[in-house]
Design an enzyme around this catalytic site. Structure first.
Site, mmCIF file in Angstrom:
data_model
loop_
_atom_site.group_PDB
_atom_site.id
_atom_site.type_symbol
_atom_site.label_atom_id
_atom_site.label_comp_id
_atom_site.label_asym_id
_atom_site.label_seq_id
_atom_site.Cartn_x
_atom_site.Cartn_y
_atom_site.Cartn_z
ATOM 1 N N ASP A 248 3.793 -36.693 61.234
ATOM 2 C CA ASP A 248 3.767 -38.069 60.744
ATOM 3 C C ASP A 248 3.064 -38.054 59.398
ATOM 4 O O ASP A 248 1.853 -37.792 59.313
ATOM 5 C CB ASP A 248 3.018 -38.951 61.745
ATOM 6 N N MET B 176 18.559 -44.859 50.577
ATOM 7 C CA MET B 176 19.052 -44.961 49.203
ATOM 8 C C MET B 176 20.333 -44.143 49.033
ATOM 9 O O MET B 176 20.372 -43.198 48.249
ATOM 10 C CB MET B 176 17.987 -44.475 48.217
ATOM 11 N N THR C 107 14.980 -33.801 55.603
ATOM 12 C CA THR C 107 16.267 -34.351 56.049
ATOM 13 C C THR C 107 16.766 -35.460 55.139
ATOM 14 O O THR C 107 17.812 -36.051 55.397
ATOM 15 C CB THR C 107 16.152 -34.899 57.487
ATOM 16 N N TYR D 31 4.784 -45.325 42.437
ATOM 17 C CA TYR D 31 5.023 -44.068 41.737
ATOM 18 C C TYR D 31 3.790 -43.644 40.942
ATOM 19 O O TYR D 31 3.453 -42.460 40.866
ATOM 20 C CB TYR D 31 6.215 -44.203 40.789
ATOM 21 N N LYS E 2 12.160 -46.333 38.611
ATOM 22 C CA LYS E 2 11.269 -47.482 38.769
ATOM 23 C C LYS E 2 9.943 -47.231 38.040
ATOM 24 O O LYS E 2 9.161 -48.164 37.854
ATOM 25 C CB LYS E 2 11.029 -47.784 40.250
#
Length: 358
Positions: A53, A184, A16, A149, A117
């Protein structure tokens, strides 16, 4: 259209989100058997759905007990207060998911979406210290700082070595796409900001730095990012590599800001000597938003689910130019590109048509 390999079953993790929702749509359109993994069901009901989850291996094991994906697309993350927590939580998501799926023996390819990033550093050290020169190249050395990352990549590499699947990493810039409640979301954020400024009869002030205003920048359209992931997943020569993914053009905010303001019916204004963060400008704007909801019949009364002030501030407030090189993809035959200006205005129009922004 990226035709699915024989027997392919795609699992989109974060279905989503701003990247996941675009990917689900493209997969289904191309004929892939597709399952979305997310807390809420994806908007595209043609895809199957499992709820889990991501921070619980037990929850993942229960949800995926009967799911045997061949291709996994990982675009989910959860922002934490510190980078140490980002590493623990977000690195753990990748580790636990692949610990559940890897032993099943069905995995052929796993694609991981990260971002720039990787070169700029985490939020705690964002754009500070020594960084690679621009445009960023995929083979730049990692920065000497903790970065979730890097942790996610390392978990991916370890699982691929253990279970024998190929991988790809997709380092996007600011992703412009469609999602509600996303952390974001620049298109929706700027659409909401323009609506509030218009309601208050104020100018549309660029909230960022002069370096961002005057310099060149690139962005990443969510549909292009989805297509790039499918390309890497279906192109044997593209396996086991990291790629920058941007629109393919460069823009200057001083030009793009005026186009956006004209499109939204507000008066543009350039930056001040110091950034004017939206998080500060829009503090207490919930009452104005409530008026706009009533006046325009908007469908989302919670401003925090539409606008992510902090993330747009981070992108527009950087003290340097930021661009990414896509030569690695081009040499392997990837030719996708979009017009950044047209893509941004198209996204804003879509949000207005759905009555998410005024």
């Amino acid at each position: 259209m990226r035709t699915p390999p024989e027997g392919a079953h795609a699992l989109v993790v974060g279905a989503t989100g701003i990247t996941g929702s675009a990917l689900v749509r493209q997969l289904v359109d191309a004929g892939w058997r597709t399952t979305g993994l997310s807390r809420r069901r994806p908007a595209d009901e043609r895809a199957a759905h499992v709820a889990a989850d991501l921070t619980s291996r037990d929850s993942l094991a229960d949800a995926l007990a009967d799911v045997r994906p061949t291709h996994v697309f990982l675009g989910a993350w959860a922002r934490q207060e510190t980078e140490a927590e980002n590493i623990r939580v977000n690195g753990g998501m990748v580790r636990d998911l692949l610990a559940v799926l890897g032993p099943q023996g069905s995995l052929r390819h796993v694609a991981l979406v990260t971002g720039l990033k990787h070169y700029l550093g985490p939020f705690e050290a964002y754009g500070k210290g020594d960084m690679p020169d621009t445009p960023f190249l995929e083979d730049a050395e990692r920065l000497p700082v903790d970065n979730f990352y890097y942790a996610q990549e390392d978990e991916l590499f370890a699982a691929a070595a253990a279970h024998g699947f190929t991988w790809s990493v997709h380092r996007s810039h600011t992703v412009v796409g469609h999602a509600v409640g996303n952390a974001m979301n620049m298109a929706a954020t700027l659409g909401a900001y323009a609506g509030i400024q218009r309601r208050l009869d104020r100018t549309f002030v660029f909230p960022g730095s002069r370096a961002q205003w005057d310099g060149v920048v690139d962005l990443t359209d969510a549909d292009l990012l989805a297509d790039h992931q499918l390309w890497a997943a279906t192109t044997p020569a593209a396996a086991d590599a990291a790629y920058n993914v941007v629109d393919g053009d460069v823009v200057r905010w001083r030009r793009l800001w005026k186009a956006l303001a004209d499109h939204l019916g507000v008066e543009p204004q350039g930056p001040e000597e110091e950034p004017q963060p939206l998080e500060q400008q829009m503090a207490g704007a919930e009452g104005v938003w409530a008026d706009l909801v009533a006046e325009h019949g908007l469908v989302e009364p919670d401003l925090a689910r539409v606008a992510s002030w902090w993330h747009t501030d981070a992108d527009l407030g950087r003290p340097m130019e930021v661009t990414a090189d896509m030569t690695r993809s081009r040499l392997l035959g990837y030719t996708g590109w979009v017009s950044t200006e047209r893509a941004l205005l198209r996204r804003v129009d879509a949000y207005r048509a759905e009555r998410l922004v005024p």
